[in-house]
Every structure is written in C-alpha cells, then in structure tokens.
Motif scaffolding. Structure first.
Motif, PDB file in Angstrom:
ATOM      1  N   LYS A 113       0.637  -1.287   0.088  1.00 61.76           N
ATOM      2  CA  LYS A 113      -0.059   0.106  -0.041  1.00 61.76           C
ATOM      3  C   LYS A 113       0.832   1.242   0.051  1.00 61.76           C
ATOM      4  CE  LYS A 113      -4.356  -2.027   1.740  1.00 61.76           C
ATOM      5  NZ  LYS A 113      -4.761  -2.151   3.217  1.00 61.76           N
ATOM      6  N   VAL A 114       2.203   1.137   0.169  1.00 62.47           N
ATOM      7  CA  VAL A 114       3.059   2.496  -0.027  1.00 62.47           C
ATOM      8  C   VAL A 114       3.353   2.620  -1.417  1.00 62.47           C
ATOM      9  CG1 VAL A 114       5.234   3.754   0.853  1.00 62.47           C
ATOM     10  CG2 VAL A 114       3.739   2.200   2.593  1.00 62.47           C
ATOM     11  N   GLY A 115       3.955   1.698  -2.065  1.00 61.84           N
ATOM     12  CA  GLY A 115       4.411   2.033  -3.251  1.00 61.84           C
ATOM     13  C   GLY A 115       5.006   3.522  -3.663  1.00 61.84           C
ATOM     14  N   MET A 116       4.527   4.099  -4.775  1.00 58.96           N
ATOM     15  CA  MET A 116       4.980   5.485  -5.389  1.00 58.96           C
ATOM     16  C   MET A 116       4.572   6.644  -4.441  1.00 58.96           C
ATOM     17  SD  MET A 116       7.255   5.496  -7.523  1.00 58.96           S
ATOM     18  CE  MET A 116       7.865   3.647  -6.916  1.00 58.96           C
ATOM     19  N   ILE A 117       3.875   6.366  -3.409  1.00 53.48           N
ATOM     20  CA  ILE A 117       3.280   7.290  -2.184  1.00 53.48           C
ATOM     21  C   ILE A 117       4.656   7.629  -1.488  1.00 53.48           C
ATOM     22  CG2 ILE A 117       2.013   7.903  -0.158  1.00 53.48           C
ATOM     23  CD1 ILE A 117      -0.114   5.905  -1.160  1.00 53.48           C
ATOM     24  N   ALA A 118       5.364   6.788  -1.498  1.00 52.86           N
ATOM     25  CA  ALA A 118       6.836   7.053  -1.030  1.00 52.86           C
ATOM     26  C   ALA A 118       7.718   8.148  -1.524  1.00 52.86           C
ATOM     27  CB  ALA A 118       7.823   5.524  -1.070  1.00 52.86           C
ATOM     28  N   ALA A 119       7.541   8.434  -2.990  1.00 54.48           N
ATOM     29  CA  ALA A 119       7.987   9.661  -3.464  1.00 54.48           C
ATOM     30  C   ALA A 119       7.568  10.808  -2.872  1.00 54.48           C
ATOM     31  CB  ALA A 119       7.734   9.795  -5.137  1.00 54.48           C
ATOM     32  N   ASN A 120       6.177  10.919  -2.367  1.00 57.69           N
ATOM     33  CA  ASN A 120       5.713  12.190  -1.998  1.00 57.69           C
ATOM     34  C   ASN A 120       6.151  12.270  -0.307  1.00 57.69           C
ATOM     35  OD1 ASN A 120       4.075  14.540  -1.822  1.00 57.69           O
ATOM     36  ND2 ASN A 120       3.216  13.470  -0.200  1.00 57.69           N
ATOM     37  N   ASP A 121       6.304  10.936   0.195  1.00 59.23           N
ATOM     38  CA  ASP A 121       6.839  10.877   1.669  1.00 59.23           C
ATOM     39  C   ASP A 121       8.266  11.535   1.937  1.00 59.23           C
ATOM     40  OD1 ASP A 121       4.432   9.660   2.613  1.00 59.23           O
ATOM     41  OD2 ASP A 121       5.288   7.830   2.077  1.00 59.23           O
ATOM     42  N   GLY A 122       8.952  11.226   0.761  1.00 61.21           N
ATOM     43  CA  GLY A 122      10.373  11.889   0.732  1.00 61.21           C
ATOM     44  C   GLY A 122      10.389  13.251   0.685  1.00 61.21           C
ATOM     45  N   VAL A 123       9.381  13.869   0.018  1.00 65.02           N
ATOM     46  CA  VAL A 123       9.258  15.421  -0.097  1.00 65.02           C
ATOM     47  C   VAL A 123       8.742  15.792   1.309  1.00 65.02           C
ATOM     48  CG1 VAL A 123       7.803  17.271  -1.149  1.00 65.02           C
ATOM     49  CG2 VAL A 123       8.606  15.438  -2.528  1.00 65.02           C
TER      50      VAL A 123
END
Length: 342
Positions: A113-123
C-alpha cells in the motif's frame, strides 16, 4: 552513551508529536496515522551516528562545561534534522536504485500500500526539517546560517547522487571512466558533506562560530568522509555480511567503487579485459571472477596501505589545528571509523 541515546530518542518523540500537530495543516486521523507510521519506519531505524555526533561535537566544543537540558535538546534537535535528511535521501534513493531492503527490512516503497506514495513521503521528510528549525531555532542569532547550511548540504548531496547516477547509466558502461578523481567527487558530494561536515558545522553554529572561519575543518571532514567511503567500498566486497548487516552488491551494480577504480588502474591488458567482461553482471560466476581478480591484484594489501597512509595524513592535519577543542572533535570522529569492521 546508552543514556545519551535514550535522551536522543526522547527528543525524536517530541519532534514527531510537534510535526503531527503542525498548525499549518488541517490533520485528519488517516493523515496523522500515515505520517506517524512513515516516520517511525524511516527516521529512527539506523545507527544514528550522524545525529548523535552533533551532541558529541557540541559537548567537546564546550570544553567540559556541563550542558543544560535546553542545550542538550537543541543539539539533539539538530541531530534529528540530519537523520531526517538522511531518511529523505534513502527513501528516494531506494526507489531510484530499485532496492529491496534497507536496514534489514523492506524499503519503504516496497511496503504494501505504500508504493510510489513513498516519493511524496520523501518530499514530506525534506519539508519537516525547516519546520523543526523554525519552531526551535527561529529566535537564535545563527538561525539563517543553519537554514543556509542545510540547504547547501542538501544541494551538494543531490548533485553527488546525480554524478553517481549518470556515471552508472545503463547502456553506457565504460569502466575506463572510473577514475580516482571521479570516485572522489562522487563520495565528497554524495556522502562526506552530510555525514561528516554537517554534524560538526551544526555544533560550531551552536557555539556561535562563523563557518567561514572553519574551511580547514570542512576540508579535514571531507577527507575523513572519503576515507570512510573507501572503507565502505572495501567492506562491500571483503567484509563479513554477518558483521556489516548486508550483502554487498557493488560488483553486480556496476558501482564506481574504490576497488573497481584501483583494479582498472593496476590491471594489465589481459586483466582489464577480464574485468570489463565480468563487472556489472548479476551472475555469481561473473562476480566470482571479479573477486578472484581483486585477490590477484592484492587489493586487500593495497587497501591496508591506503588506510594507514590516510590515517597518518588525517592525524597530522588534525594536530595542525590551532584549537584543542576542534582537534578533540575531529579526533573523536576519526577514532569511530579507523579500522572499523562494519
């Protein structure tokens, strides 16, 4: 030390709670839970060396003066800002490298359920740093220097990551461009500034120093960071996976590793051919051939010599520094990394 670590971890809880109640955003239960879990997964999981060394360095710069609770809190908060910066880089790095594990668990973007949401989490992780700095340092005379410092080091690290990524571009594999000067540039920008210079620079600002007067300290720490990364490259191949906590893949990944650079430099034509044919291939048989060549070239001996020469050079540049307190900071850094096995 254990006591220092638990104090440090308590500060993490305070900072996290403040961020989860940041008045600039209208929180819902879902968003608060997401960020809470994301922070716990990515920020406090490592060895915390970078963060703890802000407190160590600050204490040494205060030359034995007892630190009050407020000073310990502020030094810890800056230490956590470095850990937040590291988490931001690693979350995005793992996506770029398509990695599988980090610190013995799946990379954040690999979590269901994380997937590419991780890119925004990095931000988000990146944006937490100025929130922490503003809340706790806004009234300090060194506030602007602190914000500047984090911005500059982030820029240097991202630029180092760029050189690393464009050097290992698929389809453009050319080992002959792997030189010591390229290796040094990648290491200096990608690792040394944020891992070695940044913690000490934070402590120097806290004691009221002007960083422009400490270019020599920056140079010594960047040298130390280079030495640290060469050790890392060495351990990736020759270290014990049980001890270092990961299985090295620099050979398979076509990394501009110090060992590869030295191998290119020391090989005859026939050995070079073998290296070019086998480096950067995932098959264990190819990797074994590269490792056999490393042995043939006695890279373990070459590394041992590099290690002692670097150590001597670092010690003499540290001892040339006019301030005994600054010397103590630099020596404590060097003692932590000299002849490390992990």
């Amino acid at each position: 030390m254990a006591d220092l670590k638990s104090t440090f971890l308590n500060v993490y809880s305070v900072l996290k709670s403040e961020l989860l109640h940041d008045p600039a955003f209208e929180w819902s239960d879902d968003s608060r839970q997401w960020v809470d879990r994301m922070l716990d997964y990515n920020v406090p999981g490592g060895k915390l060396n970078r963060g703890l060394s802000v407190i160590d360095s600050y204490r040494l710069l205060k030359e034995g003066e007892e630190l009050n609770d407020d000073e310990i809190f502020l030094a810890s908060a800056l230490g956590w800002c470095i850990e937040w910066l590291q988490a931001y880089f690693l979350v995005l790095d793992d996506i770029m490298d398509n990695s599988h594990t980090r610190r013995g668990q799946p990379c954040w973007f690999r979590v269901p359920k994380v997937g590419m949401i991780a890119a925004n989490d990095g931000v988000l992780l990146r944006n937490h740093i100025p929130r922490i700095l503003k809340k706790h340092f806004r009234g300090k005379p060194y506030y602007v220097d602190l914000v500047d410092l984090f911005n500059e080091v982030e820029f240097q690290t991202a630029s180092g990551q760029m050189i690393d990524l464009i050097t290992t571009l698929e389809g453009e594999k050319d080992l002959s461009k792997y030189t010591l000067s390229l290796h040094r540039r990648i290491v200096q920008y990608k690792t040394a500034y944020y891992s070695f210079y940044l913690p000490v620079a934070c402590a120097l600002l806290m004691v009221g120093e002007n960083l422009d007067n400490h270019v020599d300290v920056k140079n010594i720490l960047v040298e130390m960071g280079t030495y640290f990364q060469v050790q890392d490259d060495y351990l990736d191949c020759f270290g014990d996976p049980q001890t270092i906590g990961k299985i090295g893949t620099d050979i398979e990944d076509y990394k501009c590793s110090w060992l590869a650079v030295k191998a290119v430099e020391l090989s005859n034509e026939e050995q070079k051919k073998l290296l070019y044919e086998n480096y950067g291939k995932p098959d264990p048989a190819n990797v074994a051939k590269v490792k056999a060549l490393y042995d043939e070239l006695n890279l373990q001996g070459v590394f041992a010599e590099y290690e002692s020469t670097s150590y001597e050079k670092l010690v003499s540049s540290i001892e040339a520094h006019p301030s005994k307190a600054v010397q103590a900071v630099l020596k404590s850094f060097l003692a932590k990394i000299y002849k490390r096995q992990k």
